[in-house]
Structure formats: structure tokens, C-alpha cells
Design a protein around this motif. Structure first.
Motif, PDB file in Angstrom:
ATOM      1  N   HIS A 181       0.832  -1.203   0.000  1.00  0.00           N
ATOM      2  CA  HIS A 181       0.000   0.000   0.000  1.00  0.00           C
ATOM      3  C   HIS A 181       0.870   1.259   0.000  1.00  0.00           C
ATOM      4  O   HIS A 181       0.594   2.224  -0.716  1.00  0.00           O
ATOM      5  CB  HIS A 181      -0.915   0.025   1.227  1.00  0.00           C
ATOM      6  N   GLY A 182       1.910   1.242   0.817  1.00  0.00           N
ATOM      7  CA  GLY A 182       2.770   2.417   0.931  1.00  0.00           C
ATOM      8  C   GLY A 182       3.448   2.771  -0.370  1.00  0.00           C
ATOM      9  O   GLY A 182       3.483   3.941  -0.773  1.00  0.00           O
ATOM     10  N   LEU A 183       3.978   1.765  -1.059  1.00  0.00           N
ATOM     11  CA  LEU A 183       4.648   2.001  -2.336  1.00  0.00           C
ATOM     12  C   LEU A 183       3.664   2.537  -3.367  1.00  0.00           C
ATOM     13  O   LEU A 183       3.973   3.461  -4.132  1.00  0.00           O
ATOM     14  CB  LEU A 183       5.262   0.687  -2.829  1.00  0.00           C
ATOM     15  N   MET A 184       2.463   1.981  -3.372  1.00  0.00           N
ATOM     16  CA  MET A 184       1.423   2.416  -4.310  1.00  0.00           C
ATOM     17  C   MET A 184       1.039   3.874  -4.069  1.00  0.00           C
ATOM     18  O   MET A 184       0.988   4.685  -5.003  1.00  0.00           O
ATOM     19  CB  MET A 184       0.207   1.508  -4.151  1.00  0.00           C
ATOM     20  N   TYR A 185       0.780   4.229  -2.807  1.00  0.00           N
ATOM     21  CA  TYR A 185       0.366   5.601  -2.497  1.00  0.00           C
ATOM     22  C   TYR A 185       1.507   6.582  -2.759  1.00  0.00           C
ATOM     23  O   TYR A 185       1.271   7.709  -3.228  1.00  0.00           O
ATOM     24  CB  TYR A 185      -0.093   5.714  -1.048  1.00  0.00           C
ATOM     25  N   ASP A 186       2.741   6.195  -2.465  1.00  0.00           N
ATOM     26  CA  ASP A 186       3.882   7.078  -2.737  1.00  0.00           C
ATOM     27  C   ASP A 186       3.972   7.393  -4.220  1.00  0.00           C
ATOM     28  O   ASP A 186       4.204   8.546  -4.618  1.00  0.00           O
ATOM     29  CB  ASP A 186       5.189   6.422  -2.268  1.00  0.00           C
ATOM     30  N   PHE A 187       3.796   6.357  -5.055  1.00  0.00           N
ATOM     31  CA  PHE A 187       3.850   6.571  -6.498  1.00  0.00           C
ATOM     32  C   PHE A 187       2.728   7.514  -6.942  1.00  0.00           C
ATOM     33  O   PHE A 187       2.949   8.437  -7.735  1.00  0.00           O
ATOM     34  CB  PHE A 187       3.748   5.242  -7.237  1.00  0.00           C
ATOM     35  N   ALA A 188       1.519   7.277  -6.433  1.00  0.00           N
ATOM     36  CA  ALA A 188       0.375   8.112  -6.815  1.00  0.00           C
ATOM     37  C   ALA A 188       0.599   9.566  -6.413  1.00  0.00           C
ATOM     38  O   ALA A 188       0.311  10.495  -7.188  1.00  0.00           O
ATOM     39  CB  ALA A 188      -0.902   7.570  -6.182  1.00  0.00           C
ATOM     40  N   ARG A 189       1.113   9.786  -5.209  1.00  0.00           N
ATOM     41  CA  ARG A 189       1.329  11.163  -4.736  1.00  0.00           C
ATOM     42  C   ARG A 189       2.446  11.845  -5.521  1.00  0.00           C
ATOM     43  O   ARG A 189       2.349  13.038  -5.834  1.00  0.00           O
ATOM     44  CB  ARG A 189       1.636  11.167  -3.246  1.00  0.00           C
ATOM     45  N   ASP A 190       3.490  11.103  -5.841  1.00  0.00           N
ATOM     46  CA  ASP A 190       4.579  11.686  -6.639  1.00  0.00           C
ATOM     47  C   ASP A 190       4.071  12.111  -8.015  1.00  0.00           C
ATOM     48  O   ASP A 190       4.404  13.194  -8.510  1.00  0.00           O
ATOM     49  CB  ASP A 190       5.722  10.680  -6.793  1.00  0.00           C
ATOM     50  N   ALA A 191       3.263  11.242  -8.637  1.00  0.00           N
ATOM     51  CA  ALA A 191       2.726  11.558  -9.965  1.00  0.00           C
ATOM     52  C   ALA A 191       1.791  12.761  -9.902  1.00  0.00           C
ATOM     53  O   ALA A 191       1.847  13.651 -10.753  1.00  0.00           O
ATOM     54  CB  ALA A 191       1.988  10.345 -10.534  1.00  0.00           C
ATOM     55  N   ALA A 192       0.931  12.780  -8.886  1.00  0.00           N
ATOM     56  CA  ALA A 192       0.003  13.901  -8.731  1.00  0.00           C
ATOM     57  C   ALA A 192       0.755  15.203  -8.506  1.00  0.00           C
ATOM     58  O   ALA A 192       0.343  16.268  -8.979  1.00  0.00           O
ATOM     59  CB  ALA A 192      -0.955  13.631  -7.574  1.00  0.00           C
ATOM     60  N   GLY A 193       1.871  15.122  -7.798  1.00  0.00           N
ATOM     61  CA  GLY A 193       2.631  16.316  -7.453  1.00  0.00           C
ATOM     62  C   GLY A 193       3.269  17.014  -8.636  1.00  0.00           C
ATOM     63  O   GLY A 193       3.501  18.227  -8.586  1.00  0.00           O
ATOM     64  N   VAL A 194       3.567  16.261  -9.704  1.00  0.00           N
ATOM     65  CA  VAL A 194       4.222  16.869 -10.873  1.00  0.00           C
ATOM     66  C   VAL A 194       3.235  17.150 -12.005  1.00  0.00           C
ATOM     67  O   VAL A 194       3.627  17.655 -13.051  1.00  0.00           O
ATOM     68  CB  VAL A 194       5.363  15.971 -11.396  1.00  0.00           C
ATOM     69  N   ALA A 195       1.961  16.832 -11.784  1.00  0.00           N
ATOM     70  CA  ALA A 195       0.969  17.017 -12.849  1.00  0.00           C
ATOM     71  C   ALA A 195       0.675  18.490 -13.063  1.00  0.00           C
ATOM     72  O   ALA A 195       0.426  19.223 -12.104  1.00  0.00           O
ATOM     73  CB  ALA A 195      -0.315  16.278 -12.498  1.00  0.00           C
ATOM     74  N   PRO A 196       0.676  18.953 -14.303  1.00  0.00           N
ATOM     75  CA  PRO A 196       0.294  20.351 -14.563  1.00  0.00           C
ATOM     76  C   PRO A 196      -1.208  20.542 -14.379  1.00  0.00           C
ATOM     77  O   PRO A 196      -1.970  19.566 -14.387  1.00  0.00           O
ATOM     78  CB  PRO A 196       0.701  20.542 -16.033  1.00  0.00           C
ATOM     79  N   PRO A 197      -1.674  21.764 -14.198  1.00  0.00           N
ATOM     80  CA  PRO A 197      -3.118  22.013 -14.058  1.00  0.00           C
ATOM     81  C   PRO A 197      -3.891  21.443 -15.249  1.00  0.00           C
ATOM     82  O   PRO A 197      -3.464  21.548 -16.395  1.00  0.00           O
ATOM     83  CB  PRO A 197      -3.203  23.541 -14.027  1.00  0.00           C
ATOM     84  N   GLY A 198      -5.019  20.810 -14.938  1.00  0.00           N
ATOM     85  CA  GLY A 198      -5.850  20.231 -15.984  1.00  0.00           C
ATOM     86  C   GLY A 198      -5.493  18.811 -16.355  1.00  0.00           C
ATOM     87  O   GLY A 198      -6.202  18.175 -17.139  1.00  0.00           O
TER      88      GLY A 198
END
Length: 320
Positions: A181-198
Motif C-alpha cells: 500500500h505504501g509504495l502504491m500511495y507514494d507513487f500516486a502522490r509523486d505523480a500527482a505532485g508533478v501534474a500540470p493544471p488540468g
């Protein structure tokens, strides 16, 4: 006069009428409509990915992909459909075998080879790399970290904000497959963090939350009543994730921009998260955006999809 009851339309094509026509061709044994559709799609990677995945599901029990490839053996589109179809067939075998039961490695190897051949045929296309990362989950021990990283780099170079590609890595890193779970959530948060608006990448956090629930459901052997996750859907973190995704993805889009068929499942995931988190203002707005264009997942993981959509609309007093 009685008010018409709301009824969601679980269209597998998500409103893509050209895709529906091509799928009909598969039913009657023709591949030419599929060829024309993918040729017209070109390098629209979102539409291409959605169409290929849906067509592959339709091709599982037919010889359409093989017939097209036999007729046009050097067609990059034919090679891509064959790769996606072999990937879908491998997953079907895994579903039939049951969780934890390995399938014939040669079938997985064959799908991997088909994906690599498709990637070589159209060097700019991220789509075969998505299928490749997806099918890699079916190896009992996964794949070597360096190999997965190389495949991910190939995908990322071609389409760095590809939501489906990120989703396949998220599944790989989940506790149901080869991670935690931790590895999955870390990946999701990292990806969300670099996403441009929209960009839709922040919705990965909704996929992660559903994945965690599915893992608990698997552990409970499908008995929803014995799944105890406390405030899984409405804890502070879950609520904040929904609000941030709404702000970054939906509010960051140009005003009036339509949700594409390839984004409809993502929209349903965010609507599902908002409903279960109890964020009424966002849930209402998202349910209005979804309208009748529903996807069965993720609603099916928490009950009957149609009943849930009807229930939430009634709870939020949305008219049919």
C-alpha cells in the motif's frame, strides 16, 4: 405524470460512436473497420489507448486481430491490436485460474514479445508500452526492477502524463500484485505532485484508495460485510485527496472542455471518491458531469453500480 427514473448507461465505448461501429465489425468477422478507425485516430494517444484496449476486449474470443495481421503483417496498428489482445487474453486466463494461481509463463512471454514487436513498429507510440507494463504483473514474481524501470522510461519519454500508463505502474506496485500500500500511495502522490493544471494524474489517488479496498475485499474472500476499514473513504486524507484532485484536474481544465471517452472512467473514480467522502458540493458537480455516462468500475467494488448511482443522486437530490 410520473418522473422518469434515472438509469445510467454503462456503454463500454464511453460514448465513442466510431469505436462502437468498429466493435460491431469485429462481431461480424470484419477487421477493415478496426483498421480504418485506428488509422483515423493517429497520434491522439488518449483516444488511441482507449480504443485499442476496448477493441482488444472484443477480440479476445475471435480471430480478428490475427486475420488483420495475416493480411497486413507490417501494419503497426495490426501489431498493436494483436499485442493488446494477447495481453487481454493472458489476463482472462489469470482470472479463470483464480488469484494466486500462476498461468503458463509461455503465454505471458508471448504477450510480452507481441508488445515489443508493436513498439518497434511505431516508435513514437506509448500504447504498446502500457500493455507491456500491464502484462508484466502476470509473472509470478514480477519482473526485474531494472526491466520495469526501462519499460517505464520508454513510456514516460513518449507521453509523460499518460494516466493509463501511470495506472498500470500503480497496479504493479499495489499490495494485490508486487508491492505494498505504501509504495502504491507514494507513487500516486509523486505523480500527482508533478501534474500540470488540468492533467488527470491526481486521480491516481482515487485509484489507490479503491485498490486498497479491493485488497481488503480479497482478504475477506469477497464478503463486504466483513471488510472493516473504519474511515477508509472519509478520513481527512481521503477528503483532502478528493478536493485536491478536483482543484488540480477539473478546475484546471479550460472552461467548457469536454471529458473525452478515454477520461470517463477517471471521472467516475473521482465522483465515487467524492460521494463516499461525503463532499456534497464536489460530488453533485461530478455526478452532473458524469450524467448517465457511467462506468461500472469503481462503483461495482462497493455494491451494485446502478443502485449506487441512483442512491447517491437521490441522496444529493439530483433530478433524473
Amino acid at each position: 405524470m410520473a418522473r422518469n427514473r434515472f438509469a445510467p448507461d454503462f456503454d463500454p465505448d464511453c460514448g465513442d460512436t466510431s469505436l462502437s461501429s468498429a466493435r460491431h465489425d469485429i462481431v461480424i468477422g470484419r477487421w477493415q473497420g478496426v483498421r480504418d478507425l485506428l488509422r483515423a485516430t493517429g497520434p491522439d494517444w488518449l483516444a488511441r489507448g482507449h480504443r485499442v484496449r476496448t477493441l482488444a476486449q472484443a477480440c479476445i474470443g475471435s480471430s480478428t486481430a490475427e486475420s488483420w495481421l495475416a493480411a497486413e503483417p507490417y501494419s503497426a496498428d495490426a501489431l498493436l491490436l494483436r499485442a493488446a489482445t494477447e495481453t487481454a487474453r493472458a489476463f482472462n486466463l489469470a482470472i479463470t485460474a483464480g488469484r494466486g494461481v500462476p498461468i503458463d509463463q509461455e503465454r505471458v512471454d508471448g504477450a510480452v514479445t507481441a508488445c515489443l514487436q508493436a513498439a518497434e513498429a511505431y516508435l513514437d507510440d506509448p500504447t504498446p508500452w502500457i500493455s507491456l507494463i500491464s502484462v508484466s504483473r502476470l509473472y509470478a514474481a514480477g519482473v526485474r526492477r531494472q526491466e520495469l524501470a526501462r519499460w517505464w522510461d520508454e513510456l514516460h519519454q513518449r507521453d509523460p502524463y499518460n494516466v493509463e500508463g501511470h495506472l498500470q505502474i500503480l497496479h504493479y506496485y499495489s499490495a494485490r500484485w508486487h508491492g505494498t500500500h505504501g509504495l502504491m500511495y507514494d507513487f500516486a502522490r509523486d505523480a500527482a505532485g508533478v501534474a500540470p493544471p488540468g492533467c488527470g494524474l491526481p486521480v491516481l489517488l482515487q485509484y489507490a484508495r479503491v485498490e486498497e479496498y479491493r485488497y481488503a475485499l480479497d482478504t475477506a474472500q469477497g464478503n463486504r460485510s466483513s471488510v472493516s476499514l473504519g474511515q477508509h473513504w472519509d478520513n481527512d486524507g481521503a477528503v483532502n485527496d478528493v478536493r485536491r484532485t478536483w482543484q488540480r484536474w477539473i478546475m484546471g481544465r479550460p472552461t467548457g472542455e469536454e471529458i473525452e471517452p478515454g477520461e470517463l472512467r477517471d471521472l467516475n473514480y473521482l465522483a465515487h471518491g467524492a460521494c463516499h467522502a461525503g463532499i456534497e458540493d464536489i460530488a453533485v458537480a461530478l455526478l452532473r458531469m458524469v450524467g448517465s455516462r457511467a462506468t461500472r468500475t469503481p462503483w461495482s467494488y462497493t455494491g451494485d453500480p446502478e443502485h449506487q448511482l441512483v442512491k447517491w443522486r437521490k441522496e444529493f437530490r439530483l433530478r433524473s
